[in-house]
Each structure stands twice: as C-alpha cells, then as structure tokens.
Design a protein around this motif. Structure first.
Motif, short mmCIF file in Angstrom:
data_model
loop_
_atom_site.label_atom_id
_atom_site.label_comp_id
_atom_site.label_asym_id
_atom_site.label_seq_id
_atom_site.Cartn_x
_atom_site.Cartn_y
_atom_site.Cartn_z
N VAL A 26 -0.42 -5.03 0.37
CA VAL A 26 0.92 -5.24 -0.18
C VAL A 26 1.65 -3.89 -0.32
CG1 VAL A 26 2.22 -5.97 -2.22
CG2 VAL A 26 0.39 -7.41 -1.31
N ILE A 27 0.95 -2.90 -0.82
CA ILE A 27 1.56 -1.57 -0.96
C ILE A 27 1.93 -1.00 0.41
CG2 ILE A 27 1.10 0.82 -1.65
CD1 ILE A 27 -0.49 -0.39 -4.04
N ARG A 28 1.07 -1.21 1.39
CA ARG A 28 1.37 -0.75 2.75
C ARG A 28 2.64 -1.42 3.28
NH1 ARG A 28 0.87 -2.80 7.50
NH2 ARG A 28 -0.30 -4.59 6.76
N LEU A 29 2.76 -2.73 3.07
CA LEU A 29 3.94 -3.47 3.51
C LEU A 29 5.20 -2.97 2.81
CD1 LEU A 29 2.51 -7.10 3.64
CD2 LEU A 29 3.13 -5.66 5.59
N PHE A 30 5.09 -2.70 1.51
CA PHE A 30 6.24 -2.19 0.77
C PHE A 30 6.65 -0.82 1.30
CE2 PHE A 30 8.02 -0.37 -3.32
CZ PHE A 30 9.20 -1.06 -3.26
N CYS A 31 5.68 0.02 1.57
CA CYS A 31 5.98 1.36 2.12
C CYS A 31 6.62 1.26 3.50
CB CYS A 31 4.72 2.21 2.16
SG CYS A 31 4.19 2.77 0.53
N LEU A 32 6.13 0.34 4.32
CA LEU A 32 6.77 0.13 5.62
C LEU A 32 8.23 -0.25 5.44
CD1 LEU A 32 4.08 -1.81 7.69
CD2 LEU A 32 5.03 0.44 8.20
N PHE A 33 8.50 -1.14 4.49
CA PHE A 33 9.87 -1.54 4.21
C PHE A 33 10.71 -0.33 3.79
CE2 PHE A 33 13.13 -2.78 1.18
CZ PHE A 33 13.88 -3.66 1.95
N ASP A 40 3.08 9.04 -0.05
CA ASP A 40 4.28 9.55 -0.70
C ASP A 40 4.81 8.62 -1.79
OD1 ASP A 40 4.30 11.78 1.00
OD2 ASP A 40 5.38 10.66 2.53
N LEU A 41 4.18 7.47 -1.97
CA LEU A 41 4.70 6.49 -2.92
C LEU A 41 4.35 6.85 -4.35
CD1 LEU A 41 6.19 3.74 -3.14
CD2 LEU A 41 3.94 2.66 -3.13
N ASP A 42 5.35 6.88 -5.21
CA ASP A 42 5.16 6.89 -6.66
C ASP A 42 6.37 6.20 -7.27
OD1 ASP A 42 7.24 8.73 -7.22
OD2 ASP A 42 5.88 10.42 -7.40
N GLU A 43 6.39 6.05 -8.58
CA GLU A 43 7.44 5.23 -9.21
C GLU A 43 8.82 5.85 -9.08
OE1 GLU A 43 7.45 8.05 -12.60
OE2 GLU A 43 5.91 7.41 -11.22
N LYS A 44 8.92 7.12 -8.72
CA LYS A 44 10.22 7.78 -8.57
C LYS A 44 10.86 7.48 -7.21
CE LYS A 44 8.53 11.52 -11.41
NZ LYS A 44 7.83 12.77 -11.31
N ILE A 45 10.08 6.99 -6.27
CA ILE A 45 10.55 6.78 -4.90
C ILE A 45 11.37 5.50 -4.77
CG2 ILE A 45 9.74 6.33 -2.53
CD1 ILE A 45 9.31 9.19 -3.31
N PHE A 46 11.10 4.49 -5.58
CA PHE A 46 11.77 3.21 -5.43
C PHE A 46 12.41 2.75 -6.73
CE2 PHE A 46 7.37 2.28 -6.46
CZ PHE A 46 7.44 1.23 -7.38
N ASN A 47 13.36 1.82 -6.60
CA ASN A 47 14.05 1.30 -7.78
C ASN A 47 14.18 -0.23 -7.66
OD1 ASN A 47 16.29 0.73 -6.08
ND2 ASN A 47 17.06 2.81 -6.38
N ALA A 48 14.83 -0.82 -8.64
CA ALA A 48 14.96 -2.28 -8.68
C ALA A 48 15.70 -2.82 -7.46
CB ALA A 48 15.67 -2.70 -9.96
N GLU A 49 16.69 -2.08 -6.98
CA GLU A 49 17.44 -2.52 -5.79
C GLU A 49 16.53 -2.58 -4.56
OE1 GLU A 49 20.46 -3.93 -3.49
OE2 GLU A 49 20.44 -3.72 -5.66
N ASP A 50 15.66 -1.58 -4.41
CA ASP A 50 14.70 -1.58 -3.29
C ASP A 50 13.81 -2.82 -3.35
OD1 ASP A 50 15.55 0.93 -2.29
OD2 ASP A 50 14.21 1.96 -3.69
N ILE A 51 13.33 -3.12 -4.54
CA ILE A 51 12.45 -4.27 -4.71
C ILE A 51 13.20 -5.56 -4.42
CG2 ILE A 51 11.05 -5.57 -6.37
CD1 ILE A 51 10.45 -2.82 -7.70
#
Length: 92
Positions: A26-33, A40-51
């Motif tokens: 699931v994390i891999r799929l989210f990173c692909l998106f 490089d993924l941490d909580e600073k990289i994405f926000n509610a809009e990305d989700i």
C-alpha cells in the motif's frame, strides 16, 4: 522511514508478515501515486489533498471497493502517525 515503520509493526505491534507485506505494498502504491521513492516518504511529504486525490484515483481508475480503500487509509494513517512521532522525537 518506511523500513523502520515496517520493522515497528512487526516487532512492536506484532503484525504478521502477511500484514506487513500488505502495508508495504500500500505504501509503495501511494508513493507511486505521489511520484516519489518509498525511502523519501515521511509525514511532511504528503497532505490531506494528496490522500483525497489518491482515494479518488483508487475508486475511479482501480475500481476498489470501499472496504479496500478503508484498509489503504488505515495503512497511510498508521504510517503518518508513526512518522510524526518519529520525527518529533528526532528533534528533541
């Protein structure tokens, strides 16, 4: 951070290898998106809009059921909480 999270859910949360593999996927799929590498993924990289956009694409493009999307959201939320705690403790 992702590898530390996967180690955490196995060692501390006692999740099975199968559950850990699902979380990793699931994390891999989210990173692909997001167009980033999992390292490089941490909580600073994405926000509610990305989700929100990711959820819409899962529904529209992948045709996932609500139960699957809820599972995906649980994974991302768990990772976000872990990452936020981890980064907070790294600062102090």
């Amino acid at each position: 951070m992702v590898e530390k999270f996967l180690e955490y859910i196995i060692a501390e949360k006692r999740y099975s290898e199968k559950t850990s593999a699902l979380y990793k996927d699931v994390i891999r799929l989210f990173c692909l998106f997001l167009g980033i590498d999992t390292k490089d993924l941490d909580e600073k990289i994405f926000n509610a809009e990305d989700i929100s956009q990711w959820i819409m694409s899962l529904k529209k493009d992948d045709g996932l059921k609500a139960s699957s999307i809820n599972t995906y959201l649980t994974v991302i939320h768990s990772f976000w909480k872990f990452s936020k705690r981890r980064n907070k403790s790294d600062v102090t």
